[in-house]
Design a protein around this motif. Structure first.
Motif, PDB file in Angstrom:
ATOM      1  N   VAL A 179      19.851  14.245 -45.697  1.00 14.82           N
ATOM      2  CA  VAL A 179      19.454  15.620 -46.615  1.00 14.82           C
ATOM      3  C   VAL A 179      20.919  15.993 -46.740  1.00 14.82           C
ATOM      4  O   VAL A 179      21.879  16.075 -45.961  1.00 14.82           O
ATOM      5  N   ARG A 180      21.066  16.454 -47.933  1.00 17.11           N
ATOM      6  CA  ARG A 180      22.319  17.542 -48.369  1.00 17.11           C
ATOM      7  C   ARG A 180      21.719  18.353 -49.425  1.00 17.11           C
ATOM      8  O   ARG A 180      20.783  18.410 -50.286  1.00 17.11           O
ATOM      9  N   ILE A 181      22.090  19.710 -48.984  1.00 20.87           N
ATOM     10  CA  ILE A 181      21.907  20.801 -50.093  1.00 20.87           C
ATOM     11  C   ILE A 181      22.751  20.711 -51.026  1.00 20.87           C
ATOM     12  O   ILE A 181      24.188  20.678 -51.077  1.00 20.87           O
ATOM     13  N   ILE A 182      22.152  20.870 -52.562  1.00 26.71           N
ATOM     14  CA  ILE A 182      22.842  20.827 -53.717  1.00 26.71           C
ATOM     15  C   ILE A 182      23.263  22.041 -54.007  1.00 26.71           C
ATOM     16  O   ILE A 182      24.321  22.251 -54.498  1.00 26.71           O
ATOM     17  N   GLU A 183      22.194  22.905 -53.919  1.00 25.83           N
ATOM     18  CA  GLU A 183      22.229  24.058 -54.510  1.00 25.83           C
ATOM     19  C   GLU A 183      21.266  24.976 -53.763  1.00 25.83           C
ATOM     20  O   GLU A 183      20.434  24.740 -53.464  1.00 25.83           O
ATOM     21  N   ALA A 184      21.814  26.423 -53.248  1.00 28.74           N
ATOM     22  CA  ALA A 184      20.965  27.345 -52.627  1.00 28.74           C
ATOM     23  C   ALA A 184      20.679  28.696 -53.515  1.00 28.74           C
ATOM     24  O   ALA A 184      22.114  29.317 -53.942  1.00 28.74           O
ATOM     25  N   ALA A 185      19.881  28.911 -53.992  1.00 28.19           N
ATOM     26  CA  ALA A 185      19.747  29.960 -54.896  1.00 28.19           C
ATOM     27  C   ALA A 185      19.918  31.404 -54.258  1.00 28.19           C
ATOM     28  O   ALA A 185      19.788  31.449 -53.017  1.00 28.19           O
ATOM     29  N   ALA A 186      20.348  32.352 -54.794  1.00 32.11           N
ATOM     30  CA  ALA A 186      20.694  33.619 -54.282  1.00 32.11           C
ATOM     31  C   ALA A 186      19.731  34.608 -53.494  1.00 32.11           C
ATOM     32  O   ALA A 186      18.280  34.244 -53.891  1.00 32.11           O
ATOM     33  N   TYR A 187      20.002  35.429 -52.699  1.00 32.82           N
ATOM     34  CA  TYR A 187      18.934  36.110 -51.811  1.00 32.82           C
ATOM     35  C   TYR A 187      17.943  35.374 -51.284  1.00 32.82           C
ATOM     36  O   TYR A 187      16.777  35.529 -51.297  1.00 32.82           O
TER      37      TYR A 187
END
Ligand SMILES: [Zn+2]
Length: 224
Positions: A179-187
């Protein structure tokens, strides 16, 4: 269903009651019952020599309490392996039925089950199965939500809670997967992941209940 004695022992064990005092509040929250009923049951367990209980401080397991807790956890996780491997159960179904079977499985059947399954070290949700002496593998883990963006890791364990298990299984989360985080949305918004080469999205809240390998820090997770 009201939790019985065995559920208390297991809960105290999972909350760390082998080496420290677990508060009544923690137990009440974990079992989702009133603090008053917790106090009553702890009195019983103390009289039976299964826990040490210090009023206003908390409880820890005695040697005897520890043995009961470990055999419950052990047989619960062995049943989960059996139900998923051989009867096609889903993640949440296996957990649910193992919860019932753990209370009625004699020692002989536990040992045969362990043999039949070839001594598995983990349950299907990634929790360690204690060996008959209570020894378990401890792996350094961190919540997926703590993983830095762009860094790859492997999924080791998920929290065992029915709705969460159904959600994660439907999303395609698998133990051992890369697993890899590509993008994390704000808040604390949703996370976009690369999960075994597939792009998926999960909520931040769910990511806090998924544990990945952590090679830098030693953070042990015992809950199930
Ligand atoms: Zn499990």
């Amino acid at each position: 269903m009201t939790p019985n004695k065995e559920d208390y022992l297991k809960t105290i064990y999972k909350l760390g009651g082998l080496e420290k005092l677990v508060s009544n509040k923690q137990i009440a929250e974990a079992l989702q019952i009133s603090p008053a009923s917790v106090t009553e049951m702890l009195g019983k367990l103390k009289r039976e020599g299964l826990i040490r209980y210090e009023p206003y401080k908390g409880s820890s397991l005695t040697e005897e309490g520890m043995h009961s807790a470990i055999s419950l956890v052990r047989v619960h996780r062995l049943w989960e392996v059996f139900l998923m491997r051989h009867l096609g159960y889903s993640w949440s179904e296996a957990h649910e039925d193992a919860e019932l079977l753990e209370h009625i499985t004699p020692q002989r059947l536990t040992n045969r089950l362990d043999q039949f399954l070839n001594h598995p070290a983990y349950c299907p949700h990634g929790s360690s199965i204690p060996n008959p002496d209570g020894q378990i593998d401890l792996i350094p883990m961190q919540p997926l939500s703590h993983l830095a963006i762009g860094v790859s890791s492997h999924i080791r364990k998920v929290t065992e809670e029915k709705t969460l298990l159904d959600y994660l299984q439907e999303k395609g989360i698998v133990i051992g997967g890369t697993v890899r985080i590509i993008e994390a949305a704000a808040y604390e918004g949703p996370l976009t992941l690369d999960m075994n080469g597939e792009r998926i999205q999960i909520s931040y809240k769910a990511a806090c209940q998924i544990y990945v390998e952590d090679t830098k820090e030693l953070k042990y997770q015992l809950n199930c």
